[in-house]
Scaffold this active site. Structure first.
Site, PDB file in Angstrom:
ATOM      1  N   CYS A  33       0.846  -1.198   0.000  1.00  0.00           N
ATOM      2  CA  CYS A  33       0.000   0.000   0.000  1.00  0.00           C
ATOM      3  C   CYS A  33       0.879   1.244   0.000  1.00  0.00           C
ATOM      4  O   CYS A  33       2.104   1.166   0.026  1.00  0.00           O
ATOM      5  CB  CYS A  33      -0.921   0.003   1.211  1.00  0.00           C
ATOM      6  SG  CYS A  33      -0.039   0.201   2.780  1.00  0.00           S
ATOM      7  N   CYS A  36       3.496   1.648   2.633  1.00  0.00           N
ATOM      8  CA  CYS A  36       4.748   0.905   2.391  1.00  0.00           C
ATOM      9  C   CYS A  36       5.710   1.747   1.546  1.00  0.00           C
ATOM     10  O   CYS A  36       6.886   1.906   1.893  1.00  0.00           O
ATOM     11  CB  CYS A  36       4.457  -0.403   1.664  1.00  0.00           C
ATOM     12  SG  CYS A  36       3.346  -1.515   2.527  1.00  0.00           S
ATOM     13  N   ASP A 459       7.942  26.656 -32.974  1.00  0.00           N
ATOM     14  CA  ASP A 459       9.009  26.953 -33.923  1.00  0.00           C
ATOM     15  C   ASP A 459       8.396  26.895 -35.324  1.00  0.00           C
ATOM     16  O   ASP A 459       7.425  26.173 -35.553  1.00  0.00           O
ATOM     17  CB  ASP A 459      10.128  25.916 -33.771  1.00  0.00           C
ATOM     18  CG  ASP A 459      11.206  26.083 -34.811  1.00  0.00           C
ATOM     19  OD1 ASP A 459      11.680  27.204 -34.992  1.00  0.00           O
ATOM     20  OD2 ASP A 459      11.556  25.076 -35.466  1.00  0.00           O
ATOM     21  N   ASP A 659      12.017  21.394 -33.009  1.00  0.00           N
ATOM     22  CA  ASP A 659      12.542  20.165 -33.609  1.00  0.00           C
ATOM     23  C   ASP A 659      13.576  19.477 -32.737  1.00  0.00           C
ATOM     24  O   ASP A 659      14.101  18.431 -33.097  1.00  0.00           O
ATOM     25  CB  ASP A 659      13.107  20.437 -35.009  1.00  0.00           C
ATOM     26  CG  ASP A 659      14.277  21.418 -34.980  1.00  0.00           C
ATOM     27  OD1 ASP A 659      14.774  21.721 -33.882  1.00  0.00           O
ATOM     28  OD2 ASP A 659      14.681  21.887 -36.059  1.00  0.00           O
ATOM     29  N   ASP A 663      16.452  24.308 -31.159  1.00  0.00           N
ATOM     30  CA  ASP A 663      15.519  24.830 -30.159  1.00  0.00           C
ATOM     31  C   ASP A 663      15.790  24.283 -28.762  1.00  0.00           C
ATOM     32  O   ASP A 663      15.001  24.535 -27.840  1.00  0.00           O
ATOM     33  CB  ASP A 663      14.076  24.479 -30.554  1.00  0.00           C
ATOM     34  CG  ASP A 663      13.702  25.057 -31.908  1.00  0.00           C
ATOM     35  OD1 ASP A 663      13.912  26.265 -32.099  1.00  0.00           O
ATOM     36  OD2 ASP A 663      13.218  24.307 -32.764  1.00  0.00           O
TER      37      ASP A 663
END
Length: 771
Positions: A33, A36, A459, A659, A663
């Protein structure tokens, strides 16, 4: 001097960090759970030198970043062991297909073992319920006098004890793990089940021993509560595990794409070999109807290839000599010879699988709330159960059996399974859905932030436009010629040129006519080319070339050329034997999907910007065509990140789409960097989101997926919190105070299991959304 020293110190600190910081992934066993996973995170983060530690309950994996000079693997494993769990590091060479297949196989075996235990428990729990509860129904169920509570109370109690023991043996994990975690100071869901059902069992066992002297002891047995609660929790965990398995289908399907063998082609001989033995530079044969095992370049042959499972693009792609093939894609009708360029973990498929695994292992900020709550939740629940039980015993004047019912019901209904599953399951399904559509989301954080985006910066080249020049217009100046003849002359000449504009003309000409090999080819730098084609002296270039060759251009023709230039097109004049025949315009054209994509993004209430280094005139024209809100032109690559920073300072949450190469600084600066690039290496490495199809409409789909996933997480968290908030007071007897019902521990166990299954099922609903 002091400033210089500080700078050196800072650089040295950065260098030390780069050298010593290490990231590892561990497989954690024994978690059940959120308490834990929270405990494992808590103990590992306490180690001096650990920078971060994140545990994913759904995948049972811990990603830890630590200083190698201070922390070792043994220290991490020992710390996790002391918390009541076990950790084993996943080596990088193990993270490949064999390791994943082994994990899936082990998962299936564990699931099968749990299924067997659940069926066994049910087989004993049903007759136990029949014996213990049958007499409470409005109608009488047939039962032997030998087992009658009134006539043979001891037999009645012993029969229940005999039927209960196998159920508890089947559910022994709750007691082993739960009590161990409790004694180590990290109580979890198993601890709640162990204490609750254990209390009910031992109380019933004590009452069984008193029956020979007091027959009324048979009326205070809770064997069925202990056995049925354990059975229902086991059933819930089994259903939960099955559902969690479905969240990993995206990875499993991707792993199954790569074939295990390849047909190696050497010295004219074909032989089938295991895929892992193939090395870069070797050549393999790809036969019709077979899957491509590894990345490579086509050296001979041509075919149609289906890359849909990798890029999300449903239309098959034509492949010929020189084209790149992605391992895992399906070859259709042709045979090809492929030169291998990438193997093992370097292949595109392996990188995609790793990206998805990493995304599913990284937590979204929203999950930290659930983790913090779960860490304190279990101890708090134990306190509430104890206080409620003591209240009814001391102030309510109730007997021990009633008090025990309250105690067990509170412990069982409060198990925080649903809380721990709320976020990771939704993120796993969300990233899987994205991957199936060619949208790779690298982290839960990126998935969460995307739904807050209110500014998208695009872009221009390669994102809004195709990224390569194409012929857009052919203007005929001389009435004695036609468009096809102009293309034929220009295309024939440009065959000898390597200029991108010339390549665009050649490509357009080949579609409409047969080209002729030119002679006397000459390239004039900055102006154009001249050549002889079929006995005619042709010239293709700009106005400067015509001036050098003393070829006159009318004012109307120059005006047409200027108009085309204002639209972002490059006019190329075509002259034959000293006479101007026409103008061919070349431009980087807008993708067919760009306008639709921008409109979809704007409909979400998001402002769209275009960021480009092109001149303002060209940029404004492209921006107007693409329905862009604001055009930011003439920006150098190094200044793009500054533009993103300025928008962020204005209070905007920015998604940058580029791309992934020039960039890169802007992608890193943006709140969500989105790389668009058909799965190239740069695109996979840069950005938080990768759009495999290079389709701008996937930006809208990624934002929509984020909206749907975060909405799903919020639904899960609400119901998990709401369920526990509502369930605990009812189990504690608040309704009973006002004459209402008392919650039976069996119903509490059923409700607790149902809540976890509901949360996982709600997350799986994401698979049905249409992006």
């Amino acid at each position: 001097m002091k400033k210089h020293s500080i700078m050196n110190y800072t650089l040295w600190g950065y260098f030390e960090r780069m050298v010593y910081m290490k990231t590892e992934i561990y497989h954690i066993d024994g978690m059940s759970c959120a308490a834990c996973s929270s405990a494992v995170e808590r103990v590992t983060r306490k180690l001096d030198g650990v920078e971060s530690s994140d545990v994913n309950l759904t995948t049972n994996k811990m990603t830890i970043v630590y200083d190698e000079s201070k922390v070792s693997q043994n220290m991490i494993e020992e710390k996790v062991k002391k918390a009541g769990f076990s950790a084993s590091v996943i080596q990088e060479n193990q993270a490949a297909k064999e390791q994943e297949e082994k994990e899936f196989e082990e998962q299936e075996n564990r699931l099968q073992a749990v299924r067997t235990r659940v069926i066994t428990a049910i087989c004993f729990a049903v007759p136990l319920l029949y014996i213990s509860m049958g007499h409470m129904l409005p109608f009488t169920l047939p039962l032997s006098r030998f087992l009658s509570m009134d006539q043979n109370p001891l037999n009645y109690a012993l029969a229940q004890l005999i039927l209960t023991i196998p159920v508890l043996i089947c559910g022994r994990k709750f007691y082993i793990v739960g009590l161990r975690s409790l004694f180590k100071g990290n109580p979890n869901m198993d601890s709640l089940v162990a204490i609750g059902t254990g209390s009910a069992f031992f109380y019933s066992l004590y009452m069984t021993f008193t029956i020979p002297s007091n027959h009324m002891g048979a009326h205070h047995l809770y064997y069925e509560s202990a056995a049925v609660v354990v059975t229902l929790v086991m059933l819930g965990k089994y259903m939960e595990s099955r559902s969690k398995g479905k969240t990993s289908e995206a990875i499993r399907k991707l792993m199954e794409l790569a074939p295990d063998t390849a047909i190696l082609y050497e010295d004219g001989v074909e032989r089938e070999v295991p895929t892992e033995t193939v090395r870069p530079g070797q050549r393999i044969l790809i036969k019709p109807g077979s899957r491509i095992p590894l990345d490579g370049v086509v050296r001979s042959g041509s075919s149609t290839v289906d890359e849909s499972m990798l890029t999300g693009e449903s239309i098959p792609v034509e492949k010929q000599e020189g084209d790149t093939l992605i391992g895992g894609s399906m070859n259709y009708n042709g045979a090809m010879e492929l030169e291998i360029t990438r193997t093992g973990g370097d292949t595109t498929l392996s990188k995609i699988i790793k990206l998805i695994e990493d995304a599913q292992g990284k937590k979204a900020p929203i999950s930290k709330l659930a983790d913090r709550v779960a860490g304190y939740f279990v101890p708090a629940v134990m306190g509430i159960a104890l206080v409620a039980a003591l209240f009814w015993w001391i102030f309510g004047g109730k007997e021990l059996s009633f008090v025990l019912t309250i105690f067990v019901a509170v412990l069982v209904i409060a198990c925080p399974c649903a809380l721990g599953l709320a976020t990771p399951t939704a993120i796993m399904v969300g990233t899987g859905v994205g991957a199936s559509h060619g949208i790779l989301i690298k982290s839960g954080e990126a998935l969460e932030i995307a739904h807050k985006v209110n500014a998208v910066v695009l872009d221009k080249t390669g994102t809004i436009t195709e990224g390569k020049p194409k012929v857009t217009d052919v203007l005929v100046i001389d009435s004695g010629t036609d468009e096809q003849e102009i293309l034929k002359l220009a295309g024939s000449c440009e065959q000898m040129s390597e200029h991108p504009l010339g390549e665009a003309i050649v490509e357009a000409a080949r579609v409409k006519t047969e080209l002729i090999r030119p002679s006397e080819f000459q390239s004039i730098t900055g102006a154009g080319i001249t050549a002889v084609v079929d006995g005619k002296k042709a010239a293709i270039g700009n106005q400067k070339l015509l001036e050098q060759l003393s070829i006159s251009v009318g004012d109307q023709t120059l005006e047409k050329a200027r108009q085309m230039a204002n639209q972002g097109k490059t006019p190329m004049f075509v002259a034959v034997d000293g006479s101007l025949r026409g103008i061919i315009c070349v431009a980087d054209t807008i993708k067919e999907s760009s306008v639709e994509a921008v409109d979809e993004i704007r409909r979400l209430g998001i402002q769209v910007y275009m960021l480009t280094g092109d001149n303002r005139r060209t940029a404004e024209y492209i921006g107007k065509q693409a329905h862009i809100d604001e055009v930011i032109a003439e920006v150098l690559p190094g200044d793009k990140a500054d533009v993103i920073s300025r928008l962020q300072n204005e209070g905007k949450t920015v998604m940058m789409v580029g791309d992934g190469i020039n960039d890169a600084p802007a992608l890193v600066q943006a709140d969500v960097g989105t790389a668009i690039g058909s799965g190239s290496d740069i695109a996979l490495e840069s950005g938080d989101v990768v759009l495999m199809k290079s389709d701008l409409r996937d930006v809208y789909r990624a934002i929509r997926l984020s909206n749907q996933t975060i909405r799903n997480i919020k639904q899960n968290l609400f119901w998990a919190f709401f369920y526990n908030s509502l369930g605990i007071p009812v189990a504690a007897g608040v309704l009973y105070l006002f004459g209402g019902p008392l919650l039976n521990p069996m119903l509490a166990g059923f409700a607790m299991s149902l809540s976890s299954v509901c949360v996982v099922s709600n997350a799986l609903r994401l698979k049905t959304i249409k992006l």
